[in-house]
Design an enzyme around this catalytic site. Structure first.
Site, PDB file in Angstrom:
ATOM      1  N   GLU A  27      32.316  43.286  45.015  1.00 38.05           N
ATOM      2  CA  GLU A  27      30.975  43.807  45.309  1.00 38.05           C
ATOM      3  C   GLU A  27      29.895  42.790  44.931  1.00 38.05           C
ATOM      4  O   GLU A  27      28.910  42.633  45.648  1.00 38.05           O
ATOM      5  CB  GLU A  27      30.732  45.139  44.584  1.00 38.05           C
ATOM      6  CG  GLU A  27      31.469  46.311  45.196  1.00 38.05           C
ATOM      7  CD  GLU A  27      31.080  46.571  46.650  1.00 38.05           C
ATOM      8  OE1 GLU A  27      29.949  46.242  47.054  1.00 38.05           O
ATOM      9  OE2 GLU A  27      31.925  47.091  47.397  1.00 38.05           O
ATOM     10  N   TYR A  39      22.965  49.622  43.835  1.00 36.50           N
ATOM     11  CA  TYR A  39      24.016  49.677  44.855  1.00 36.50           C
ATOM     12  C   TYR A  39      25.390  49.384  44.255  1.00 36.50           C
ATOM     13  O   TYR A  39      26.357  50.117  44.476  1.00 36.50           O
ATOM     14  CB  TYR A  39      23.720  48.690  45.995  1.00 36.50           C
ATOM     15  CG  TYR A  39      24.916  48.570  46.907  1.00 36.50           C
ATOM     16  CD1 TYR A  39      25.181  49.557  47.857  1.00 36.50           C
ATOM     17  CD2 TYR A  39      25.832  47.526  46.768  1.00 36.50           C
ATOM     18  CE1 TYR A  39      26.306  49.496  48.647  1.00 36.50           C
ATOM     19  CE2 TYR A  39      26.961  47.461  47.557  1.00 36.50           C
ATOM     20  CZ  TYR A  39      27.188  48.445  48.501  1.00 36.50           C
ATOM     21  OH  TYR A  39      28.316  48.400  49.266  1.00 36.50           O
ATOM     22  N   ASP A  67      23.275  50.160  50.899  1.00 42.05           N
ATOM     23  CA  ASP A  67      22.931  48.746  51.131  1.00 42.05           C
ATOM     24  C   ASP A  67      22.393  48.615  52.557  1.00 42.05           C
ATOM     25  O   ASP A  67      22.119  49.620  53.220  1.00 42.05           O
ATOM     26  CB  ASP A  67      24.150  47.844  50.886  1.00 42.05           C
ATOM     27  CG  ASP A  67      25.220  48.034  51.949  1.00 42.05           C
ATOM     28  OD1 ASP A  67      25.125  49.023  52.720  1.00 42.05           O
ATOM     29  OD2 ASP A  67      26.137  47.210  52.026  1.00 42.05           O
TER      30      ASP A  67
END
Ligand code: SF4
Length: 350
Positions: A39, A122, A140
């Site tokens: 991520e 996020y 996102d």
């Protein structure tokens, strides 16, 4: 409608999900370390660009404890070329904070995750959902695009963010939040793409107000953007016996902690301009001129801890960020011109 849309999306994902190196096989528990690492790498970066970096990182540092114990320079070198270097510094800071304060384990709570370096809203939601199955709303750019099309949101970004978040929240199922977050990512990356959404293949078509209105690609609406300011700078290629002078940039600031060419003249020399390169950062565009010289007597103070001589032939291994890799290409062109001129000077006159 939201429940039906979520179910349609999860059914599609069960069959058509992308196979990605950081994803757990069906039935296996996701490894929070791999979820977090992927991520962070995927922030502002494409899956195709991230894959080889991810593979290299997990091969070199298989656990968060191994990463926490890594040499800073080795991590920055491994990150070189991926951009947004603050992410790499935060990666190390986060790994060390996890080891120091959390027993080397990722917390499963979104709010606690957000207290860690480099983990914003996020990323915290994505880790909580994907690694721990918590119901969390990860929004996102992909999700913004899908949601604004699905609900035909007429308010432009960034003003629409709160509404998009509320709409996305209404879509997240109580169980399967991790699959839902990844399904949204996959849909945004492969079908509901920025320019040409492939609505004919989309599992959400029957629920999509943007599609029903006939022009889904007009969403999300965006407020007019101000042009990026342009800055100028100079870098220096100083060569001595087949080696070029590099410096480690200060930890804070642009490209902090990375090896680079000096951006201030390291010594008095017969500097020659060798062209310029353009590079665009998040908040500004930069034109950098390269000055080249061979070292003269009274060279730079090599006691300076941030400076080192690096073999030109192995410059590709220095892990220079992209801006400086472009400048190195200019430096190499300058060398071959200099070398050609030297050879011509040696040739006997006809
Ligand atoms: Fe995107 Fe088209 Fe699917 Fe709507 S129908 S979510 S616009 S791909």
């Amino acid at each position: 409608m939201p429940v039906d849309a979520s179910e349609a999306l999860l059914c599609w994902y069960a069959v058509d999900k992308r196979r990605l190196p950081w994803r757990a096989e069906a039935g296996a528990r996701p490894d929070p370390y791999r979820v977090w690492l992927s991520e962070v790498m995927l922030q502002q970066t494409t899956v195709a660009a991230v894959k080889p970096y991810f593979e290299r990182f997990v091969a070199a540092w298989a656990t968060v404890a191994a990463l926490a114990a890594a040499d800073d320079g080795a991590v920055m070198r491994a990150w070189a070329g991926l951009g947004y270097y603050a992410r790499a510094r935060n990666l190390l800071a986060c790994a060390r904070a996890l080891v120091a304060g959390h027993g080397g384990r990722f917390p499963d709570d979104e709010a606690v995750l957000r207290t860690l370096p480099g983990i914003g809203a996020y990323t915290a939601a994505a880790i909580a959902a994907i690694a721990f199955g918590r119901r969390a709303v990860a929004v996102d750019g992909n999700v913004e695009r899908v949601v604004t099309r699905l609900f035909a949101v007429e308010t432009p970004l960034p003003g629409a963010r709160a509404r998009i978040r509320a709409l996305a929240d209404g879509l997240v199922p109580d169980s399967g939040a991790g699959d839902f977050a990844q399904a949204m990512m996959d849909l945004g990356a492969t079908i509901c793409t920025p320019r040409n959404p492939d609505c004919g293949r989309c599992p959400l078509q029957a629920h999509c107000a943007g599609f029903a209105r006939g022009d889904p690609a007009r969403y999300p609406l965006k407020a007019a953007k101000a042009a990026k300011p342009r800055r100028a700078g100079t870098a220096y290629w100083l060569e001595r016996d087949g080696e070029v002078l590099l410096v480690r940039r200060p930890a804070k600031g642009l490209l902090g902690g990375m090896l680079a060419l000096p951006t201030e003249a390291p010594t008095e020399a017969a500097w020659r301009a060798a062209g310029a390169v353009d590079h665009v950062f998040t908040h500004f565009a930069l034109t950098m001129t390269l000055m080249c010289a061979e070292e003269q007597a009274g060279g730079p103070d090599m006691a300076a801890p941030e400076a080192l001589w690096w073999p030109v032939e192995r410059i590709g291994e220095a892990g220079l960020p992209t801006l400086f890799a472009k400048l190195v290409a200019r430096g190499m062109a300058w060398r071959s011109e200099e070398c050609g001129a030297a050879v011509r000077n040696l040739e006997p006159a006809q």
